[in-house]
Enzyme design. Sequence first.
Site, PDB file in Angstrom:
ATOM      1  N   SER A  40      36.820  45.299  43.429  1.00 55.51           N
ATOM      2  CA  SER A  40      37.393  43.961  43.326  1.00 55.51           C
ATOM      3  C   SER A  40      36.344  42.899  43.604  1.00 55.51           C
ATOM      4  CB  SER A  40      38.585  43.815  44.274  1.00 55.51           C
ATOM      5  OG  SER A  40      39.328  42.660  43.979  1.00 55.51           O
ATOM      6  N   ASN A  41      36.786  41.659  43.515  1.00 55.03           N
ATOM      7  CA  ASN A  41      35.947  40.493  43.817  1.00 55.03           C
ATOM      8  C   ASN A  41      36.607  39.694  44.926  1.00 55.03           C
ATOM      9  OD1 ASN A  41      34.235  41.020  41.666  1.00 55.03           O
ATOM     10  ND2 ASN A  41      35.285  39.614  40.295  1.00 55.03           N
ATOM     11  N   HIS A  42      35.809  39.041  45.747  1.00 54.57           N
ATOM     12  CA  HIS A  42      36.379  38.133  46.744  1.00 54.57           C
ATOM     13  C   HIS A  42      37.053  36.965  46.039  1.00 54.57           C
ATOM     14  CE1 HIS A  42      34.694  40.005  50.274  1.00 54.57           C
ATOM     15  NE2 HIS A  42      33.533  40.095  49.652  1.00 54.57           N
TER      16      HIS A  42
END
Lengths: 236, 236
Positions: A40-42
């Site tokens: 995922s990405n922040h």
Amino acid sequence: ELREAVTKLLTVTSNELAGKHLVITAGPTREAIDPVRYLSNHSSGRMGFALATAAQRMGAHVTLVAGPCQLPTPAGVTRIDVVSAEQMNTAVMGVIAEADIFIGCAAVADYRPTHVADNKIKKDNDAMHIALVKNPDILANVAALAKAPFTIGFAAETNDVAHYAQDKLQRKKLNMIAANDVSDTNIGFNSEDNAMLLFWRDTNNTVQQQALARASKSAIAQQILQQAAKLLSNNQ
Amino acid sequence: ELREAVTKLLTVTSNELAGKHLVITAGPTREAIDPVRYLSNHSSGRMGFALATAAQRMGAHVTLVAGPCQLPTPAGVTRIDVVSAEQMNTAVMGVIAEADIFIGCAAVADYRPTHVADNKIKKDNDAMHIALVKNPDILANVAALAKAPFTIGFAAETNDVAHYAQDKLQRKKLNMIAANDVSDTNIGFNSEDNAMLLFWRDTNNTVQQQALARASKSAIAQQILQQAAKLLSNNQ
């Protein structure tokens, strides 16, 4: 929270986006490795949700396509929840024909695992590697449509912010891009505040820019939408 | 929520864990790929937080080492927030000497990227791969201590649940393991409910088991702790 309350009081509902349909993506995407692991990405989703709230207050009909984030749906906004980049792309493409403005604010994962395991992967090795393939580029897909809406992208960068943002504006044929430096922990990601550099192409195709000073995400959202509404009315 | 309220009313604070110090891990860990991308595991943190709440009500002094999750700290519980598996391992090792019981309920990422990029990785390739190395095994590290506390592990499995759980109990030298089938969407992960298979070694080192029927995570937490308290008093 005090500032947020004051912002709310000062926010007069306007009609700058009356009759317009906005499609906004927000939050991260999650790319499954197996049933328990993911990439995922922040992204807290706050900037995209602030844009949806502000657009609705400015009279727009708003569809918010949201990756996994724990935020309440803004009043009057239609929300579609998705998990992966492919799901987000499908959801956006399903509603984009009606859109006047598209804002790609989600932190879409650029890559996903080539293979998703059906069962939890058992790994007893000291090292392993994950093979990845590129995800659909939702922003570029929207901007490349024959009847493309006014398309606004976001660039979260850690270095050479202005350079990367202008490159992305041109390369993906966007109408506008909002860039921020996510290495500054006072703004971006889980912060309540943001500061942005806005770039757009004027009617002569020349790149113009405006710096939006540090402010609450809802104040920044309003400024981005006001600039977009102005450009959209110039274009028509 | 009604059930939760009833559970709360029926939960008499007891003293089954009076004077005991529990260290509990909860939530996922996040393993950075670069400043914007990470690897993680699905975990809401609810089961670990329910265990912390229940243990505190049973008279224990509780230290909760929590990965990124958006849950309020249970009343009377000491909380240490961490992000990565290495940070979680360091935090646990810093407090474990005082612990009578350790519960490893966190969904710790088994692997982390070999190299963490300082700046956002620019990738124009159609494919890429991420090289990973093994993370510290917090549960095995605790169980292997010379003065190991009573150590309880969790096994989130998608298949052959009982088989993998018993293997983990033996291999990591745990005192008890609670296993669940996370492929069942009615329980586990983001659900309010859970159902568990408990395995433990008795004083003759024979594996015993008990099925905990589907119930709220707080009811399941209480049953796990009651069984642990009983075994702990038998061992002494």
